[in-house]
Design an enzyme around this catalytic site. Structure first.
Site, PDB file in Angstrom:
ATOM      1  N   LYS A 175       4.110   4.824 -10.771  1.00 48.71           N
ATOM      2  CA  LYS A 175       4.860   6.456 -10.353  1.00 48.71           C
ATOM      3  C   LYS A 175       6.460   6.314 -10.251  1.00 48.71           C
ATOM      4  O   LYS A 175       7.283   6.120 -10.692  1.00 48.71           O
ATOM      5  CB  LYS A 175       4.884   6.007  -8.830  1.00 48.71           C
ATOM      6  CG  LYS A 175       3.424   6.188  -8.618  1.00 48.71           C
ATOM      7  CD  LYS A 175       2.851   5.060  -7.340  1.00 48.71           C
ATOM      8  CE  LYS A 175       1.580   5.673  -6.179  1.00 48.71           C
ATOM      9  NZ  LYS A 175       1.014   5.393  -5.289  1.00 48.71           N
TER      10      LYS A 175
ATOM     11  N   TYR B 269      -4.202  14.225  -5.353  1.00 50.59           N
ATOM     12  CA  TYR B 269      -3.803  13.686  -4.474  1.00 50.59           C
ATOM     13  C   TYR B 269      -4.552  14.639  -2.924  1.00 50.59           C
ATOM     14  O   TYR B 269      -5.099  14.206  -1.719  1.00 50.59           O
ATOM     15  CB  TYR B 269      -2.501  13.380  -3.830  1.00 50.59           C
ATOM     16  CG  TYR B 269      -2.482  12.177  -4.465  1.00 50.59           C
ATOM     17  CD1 TYR B 269      -2.898  10.789  -4.022  1.00 50.59           C
ATOM     18  CD2 TYR B 269      -1.393  12.108  -5.356  1.00 50.59           C
ATOM     19  CE1 TYR B 269      -2.539   9.577  -4.987  1.00 50.59           C
ATOM     20  CE2 TYR B 269      -1.207  10.738  -5.553  1.00 50.59           C
ATOM     21  CZ  TYR B 269      -1.159   9.682  -5.806  1.00 50.59           C
ATOM     22  OH  TYR B 269      -0.775   8.597  -6.220  1.00 50.59           O
TER      23      TYR B 269
ATOM     24  N   PHE C 282       0.969  11.535   6.611  1.00 48.87           N
ATOM     25  CA  PHE C 282       1.658  11.178   5.013  1.00 48.87           C
ATOM     26  C   PHE C 282       1.550  12.371   3.281  1.00 48.87           C
ATOM     27  O   PHE C 282       2.273  11.540   2.698  1.00 48.87           O
ATOM     28  CB  PHE C 282       1.783   9.542   4.685  1.00 48.87           C
ATOM     29  CG  PHE C 282       0.544   8.970   3.837  1.00 48.87           C
ATOM     30  CD1 PHE C 282       0.243   9.445   3.099  1.00 48.87           C
ATOM     31  CD2 PHE C 282      -1.022   8.602   4.964  1.00 48.87           C
ATOM     32  CE1 PHE C 282      -1.227   9.219   2.158  1.00 48.87           C
ATOM     33  CE2 PHE C 282      -1.902   8.646   4.920  1.00 48.87           C
ATOM     34  CZ  PHE C 282      -2.691   9.045   2.861  1.00 48.87           C
TER      35      PHE C 282
ATOM     36  N   ARG D  30      -6.920  -2.905  -9.193  1.00 52.20           N
ATOM     37  CA  ARG D  30      -6.518  -3.262  -7.809  1.00 52.20           C
ATOM     38  C   ARG D  30      -6.408  -4.400  -7.004  1.00 52.20           C
ATOM     39  O   ARG D  30      -5.256  -4.655  -6.312  1.00 52.20           O
ATOM     40  CB  ARG D  30      -7.566  -2.574  -6.874  1.00 52.20           C
ATOM     41  CG  ARG D  30      -8.035  -1.151  -7.072  1.00 52.20           C
ATOM     42  CD  ARG D  30      -7.833  -0.124  -6.804  1.00 52.20           C
ATOM     43  NE  ARG D  30      -7.896  -0.104  -5.042  1.00 52.20           N
ATOM     44  CZ  ARG D  30      -7.161   1.062  -4.520  1.00 52.20           C
ATOM     45  NH1 ARG D  30      -6.467   1.634  -5.417  1.00 52.20           N
ATOM     46  NH2 ARG D  30      -6.961   0.689  -3.419  1.00 52.20           N
TER      47      ARG D  30
ATOM     48  N   THR E 238      -1.652  -1.092  -0.591  1.00 55.50           N
ATOM     49  CA  THR E 238      -1.054  -0.279  -0.012  1.00 55.50           C
ATOM     50  C   THR E 238       0.728  -0.069  -0.096  1.00 55.50           C
ATOM     51  O   THR E 238       1.254   0.217  -0.122  1.00 55.50           O
ATOM     52  CB  THR E 238      -1.924   1.186   0.455  1.00 55.50           C
ATOM     53  OG1 THR E 238      -2.919   0.987  -0.521  1.00 55.50           O
ATOM     54  CG2 THR E 238      -1.491   2.199  -0.192  1.00 55.50           C
TER      55      THR E 238
ATOM     56  N   ARG F 161       2.976  -4.774  -6.503  1.00 53.67           N
ATOM     57  CA  ARG F 161       3.147  -3.816  -5.114  1.00 53.67           C
ATOM     58  C   ARG F 161       4.286  -4.851  -4.618  1.00 53.67           C
ATOM     59  O   ARG F 161       5.269  -4.223  -4.114  1.00 53.67           O
ATOM     60  CB  ARG F 161       2.431  -3.229  -5.049  1.00 53.67           C
ATOM     61  CG  ARG F 161       1.773  -2.112  -4.793  1.00 53.67           C
ATOM     62  CD  ARG F 161       0.977  -1.533  -4.319  1.00 53.67           C
ATOM     63  NE  ARG F 161       0.558  -0.453  -4.851  1.00 53.67           N
ATOM     64  CZ  ARG F 161      -0.992   0.502  -4.698  1.00 53.67           C
ATOM     65  NH1 ARG F 161      -1.976   0.215  -3.974  1.00 53.67           N
ATOM     66  NH2 ARG F 161      -0.854   1.904  -4.671  1.00 53.67           N
TER      67      ARG F 161
ATOM     68  N   ASN G 238       5.825   2.492  -3.703  1.00 56.14           N
ATOM     69  CA  ASN G 238       4.385   1.957  -3.836  1.00 56.14           C
ATOM     70  C   ASN G 238       4.306   1.299  -5.771  1.00 56.14           C
ATOM     71  O   ASN G 238       3.694   0.618  -6.057  1.00 56.14           O
ATOM     72  CB  ASN G 238       3.191   1.194  -3.031  1.00 56.14           C
ATOM     73  CG  ASN G 238       2.555   1.862  -3.255  1.00 56.14           C
ATOM     74  OD1 ASN G 238       2.797   3.387  -4.194  1.00 56.14           O
ATOM     75  ND2 ASN G 238       1.626   2.330  -2.570  1.00 56.14           N
TER      76      ASN G 238
ATOM     77  N   HIS H 153      -0.212   3.488  -9.008  1.00 55.85           N
ATOM     78  CA  HIS H 153      -1.464   3.537  -9.004  1.00 55.85           C
ATOM     79  C   HIS H 153      -2.808   3.054  -9.604  1.00 55.85           C
ATOM     80  O   HIS H 153      -2.586   2.815 -10.777  1.00 55.85           O
ATOM     81  CB  HIS H 153      -1.718   5.230  -8.625  1.00 55.85           C
ATOM     82  CG  HIS H 153      -2.755   6.024  -8.923  1.00 55.85           C
ATOM     83  ND1 HIS H 153      -3.472   6.235  -7.839  1.00 55.85           N
ATOM     84  CD2 HIS H 153      -4.531   6.018  -9.802  1.00 55.85           C
ATOM     85  CE1 HIS H 153      -5.101   6.168  -7.894  1.00 55.85           C
ATOM     86  NE2 HIS H 153      -5.039   6.044  -9.085  1.00 55.85           N
TER      87      HIS H 153
ATOM     88  N   GLU I 240      -9.883  10.778 -12.584  1.00 60.42           N
ATOM     89  CA  GLU I 240      -8.207  11.049 -12.840  1.00 60.42           C
ATOM     90  C   GLU I 240      -7.446  10.796 -14.180  1.00 60.42           C
ATOM     91  O   GLU I 240      -6.947  10.954 -14.417  1.00 60.42           O
ATOM     92  CB  GLU I 240      -7.412   9.296 -11.403  1.00 60.42           C
ATOM     93  CG  GLU I 240      -7.034   9.559 -10.512  1.00 60.42           C
ATOM     94  CD  GLU I 240      -8.037   8.723  -9.134  1.00 60.42           C
ATOM     95  OE1 GLU I 240      -7.746   7.092 -10.097  1.00 60.42           O
ATOM     96  OE2 GLU I 240      -7.934   8.688  -8.257  1.00 60.42           O
TER      97      GLU I 240
HETATM   98  P1  IDP Z   1      -3.853   3.510  -3.229  1.00 55.92           P
HETATM   99  O1  IDP Z   1      -2.371   3.826  -3.676  1.00 55.92           O
HETATM  100  O2  IDP Z   1      -3.755   1.613  -2.731  1.00 55.92           O
HETATM  101  O3  IDP Z   1      -4.961   3.591  -3.328  1.00 55.92           O
HETATM  102  P2  IDP Z   1      -4.369   5.740  -1.042  1.00 55.92           P
HETATM  103  O4  IDP Z   1      -4.899   5.053   0.683  1.00 55.92           O
HETATM  104  O5  IDP Z   1      -5.424   6.060  -1.570  1.00 55.92           O
HETATM  105  O6  IDP Z   1      -3.585   4.120  -0.929  1.00 55.92           O
HETATM  106  O7  IDP Z   1      -2.872   6.427  -1.162  1.00 55.92           O
HETATM  107  C1  IDP Z   1      -2.690   7.062  -2.426  1.00 55.92           C
HETATM  108  C2  IDP Z   1      -1.052   6.508  -1.909  1.00 55.92           C
HETATM  109  O8  IDP Z   1      -0.574   7.972  -0.711  1.00 55.92           O
HETATM  110  C3  IDP Z   1      -0.171   5.037  -1.476  1.00 55.92           C
HETATM  111  O9  IDP Z   1      -0.803   4.840  -2.550  1.00 55.92           O
HETATM  112  C4  IDP Z   1       0.879   5.547  -1.549  1.00 55.92           C
HETATM  113  O10 IDP Z   1       1.580   6.457  -2.140  1.00 55.92           O
HETATM  114  C5  IDP Z   1       0.403   6.894  -0.076  1.00 55.92           C
HETATM  115  N1  IDP Z   1       0.247   6.046   1.141  1.00 55.92           N
HETATM  116  C6  IDP Z   1      -0.863   6.263   1.598  1.00 55.92           C
HETATM  117  N2  IDP Z   1      -1.008   5.568   2.953  1.00 55.92           N
HETATM  118  C7  IDP Z   1       0.205   6.055   2.901  1.00 55.92           C
HETATM  119  C8  IDP Z   1       1.460   5.617   4.947  1.00 55.92           C
HETATM  120  O11 IDP Z   1       0.331   5.206   5.441  1.00 55.92           O
HETATM  121  N3  IDP Z   1       2.032   6.022   4.698  1.00 55.92           N
HETATM  122  C9  IDP Z   1       2.487   6.954   3.467  1.00 55.92           C
HETATM  123  N4  IDP Z   1       2.461   6.634   2.204  1.00 55.92           N
HETATM  124  C10 IDP Z   1       1.210   6.648   2.284  1.00 55.92           C
HETATM  125 MG    MG Z   2      -5.981   5.848  -3.553  1.00 57.68          MG
END
Ligand code: IDP
Ligand code: MG
Length: 138
Positions: free
Chosen positions: A9, A49, A57, A85, A91, A102, A112, A115, A126
């Protein structure tokens, strides 16, 4: 062998962590099959997304993903989807398991650094999003 999709990212690139992230990924047994450096427009980030549209968020996520270039890649390894993963961790970097990408380099739940696709269907969608010209991967 299985393929997965990963994306370094904008925070990873901006903080010059690209080399460390790639080294980490290769050291954990992943082969980089395709890789490019690109920018997402707001519209592209919204599409990528789309599943998160409406979540609190979402705006922060779009802002982060369009803040600079990212480095999408296709990775190959046995059990690649699940294993990737695992090595990136939770996350939220503050909740991520010790020694995960991360946990080591992430800042917070938005920033973080990386992805990773969460299932085969996501990998297809994707991967095609960033690499629309792949016909056959050898
Ligand atoms: P992942 O990347 O671990 O699969 P997802 O729930 O798919 O997590 O969320 C996609 C992205 O959205 C996350 O990697 C992060 O950058 C952002 N994100 C997810 N949850 C939150 C949150 O609660 N607050 C702020 N950003 C979030
Ligand atoms: Mg995800």
């Amino acid at each position: 062998m299985e393929l997965t999709f990963a994306n370094l990212k904008p925070d990873c690139v901006q903080r010059k962590l690209t080399g460390k992230a790639i080294e980490f990924i290769e050291e954990h047994g992943f082969e980089i099959v395709r890789m490019r450096k690109t920018y997402l427009t707001r519209k592209q980030a919204e599409e990528f997304y789309a599943a998160h549209k409406g979540k609190p968020f979402f705006e922060r996520l779009l802002e982060m993903m369009t803040s600079g270039p990212c480095i999408p890649m296709v990775l190959r390894k046995e059990n690649a989807i699940e294993d990737f993963r695992k090595i990136i961790g939770n996350t939220d970097p503050t909740q991520a398991e010790e020694g995960t990408l991360r946990q080591l380099y992430g800042t917070n739940v938005t920033y973080n650094i990386v992805h990773g696709s969460d299932c085969e269907e996501s990998v297809l969608r994707e991967m095609t999003f960033f690499f629309p010209f792949i016909e056959v991967i050898h």
